[in-house]
Design an enzyme around this catalytic site. Structure first.
Site, PDB file in Angstrom:
ATOM      1  N   LYS A   1       5.175  -1.038  12.865  1.00  0.00           N
ATOM      2  CA  LYS A   1       3.904  -1.388  12.213  1.00  0.00           C
ATOM      3  C   LYS A   1       4.093  -2.707  11.476  1.00  0.00           C
ATOM      4  CE  LYS A   1       0.389   1.334   9.816  1.00  0.00           C
ATOM      5  NZ  LYS A   1       0.192   2.436   8.865  1.00  0.00           N
TER       6      LYS A   1
HETATM    7  O1  G3P Z   1      -3.300   4.164   7.752  1.00  0.00           O
HETATM    8  C1  G3P Z   1      -3.615   3.408   6.612  1.00  0.00           C
HETATM    9  C2  G3P Z   1      -3.972   4.338   5.530  1.00  0.00           C
HETATM   10  O2  G3P Z   1      -2.860   5.063   5.129  1.00  0.00           O
HETATM   11  C3  G3P Z   1      -4.631   3.746   4.357  1.00  0.00           C
HETATM   12  O3  G3P Z   1      -5.394   4.768   3.849  1.00  0.00           O
HETATM   13  O4  G3P Z   1      -6.683   5.969   2.174  1.00  0.00           O
HETATM   14  O5  G3P Z   1      -4.851   4.378   1.466  1.00  0.00           O
HETATM   15  O6  G3P Z   1      -6.985   3.507   2.425  1.00  0.00           O
HETATM   16  P1  G3P Z   1      -6.017   4.648   2.394  1.00  0.00           P
END
Ligand code: G3P
EC number: 2.2.1.2
Length: 218
Positions: free
Chosen positions: A87
């Protein structure tokens, strides 16, 4: 549409895997920190444990932000297990690194994508996956699902093979909307995956079936 779980929590990964519908896992440095996994070796051991549970694509994020550092780290991560997908953040050195990994047959997930232009660069570099962050766009009054739809349309029009992996999914409705716009993958918290099961008519219908069965069978 493929389902990935967005966590580094082994119990949640096992639970989603046991449900029989899990295709992969995405992690990021924040999710690893949330599980308290410190130090390079522990983190790498953790990725291997995840790969052993899921036997599907597991995104492991580089920490380096310079080209040479990303190449070194990404090649080490890719060598951990054939299921690892490296990633890489959507920055200039990241796009260059994705081009390098693609040429070497190392699969990549271009992360922190918030625009169609970024998604175009990721596809041109040959990324395996592109990760538009749905919830974080919604958080600032933009439309995360609309971006997923735009990227899907652009990739189909030009024939790019990069798969659209909708990330930062916060709830069940996001997953359903990803299906509606043709995302290839949604990476979700376990709660959102389990939320797909909920319907009051299923609960009341099952209750009635069991009551009727008991009336006749005792
Ligand atoms: O895959 C990316 C994700 O983990 C981000 O999620 O909820 O932190 O915006 P969030």
């Amino acid at each position: 549409m493929k389902f990935f779980i967005d966590t580094a929590n082994l119990e949640q990964i096992r639970e989603a895997y046991d449900l029989g519908v899990l295709d992969g896992v995405t992690t990021n440095p924040s999710l690893m920190a949330k599980e308290g996994i410190k130090g390079v070796q522990n983190q790498r051991d953790h990725y291997v444990k995840i790969c052993e549970i899921v036997k599907g694509d597991v995104s492991a994020e580089v920490i380096a932000t310079d080209y040479e550092g990303m190449i070194r780290e990404g090649e080490e991560l890719a060598a951990l297990n054939p299921h690892i997908v490296v990633k890489v953040p959507c920055i200039a050195d990241g796009i260059k690194a994705i081009k390098h990994f693609t040429a070497k047959g190392i699969r990549t997930n271009c992360t922190l994508v918030f625009s169609k232009g970024q998604a175009l660069l990721a596809a041109k570099a040959g990324a395996t996956y592109v990760s538009p962050f749905v919830g974080r766009l919604d958080d600032i009054s933009e439309d995360g699902i609309a971006l997923v739809a735009d990227i899907v349309e652009m990739y189909r029009y030009y024939g790019y093979e990069t798969q659209v992996l909708a990330a930062s999914i916060r709830h069940t409705k996001h997953i359903v909307e990803c299906v509606e716009v043709g995302a290839d993958v949604a990476t979700c918290p376990l709660s959102a995956i389990k939320g797909l099961l909920n319907h009051p008519l299923t609960d009341s219908g099952l209750k009635k079936f069991l009551e009727d069965y008991k009336k006749v069978n005792g």
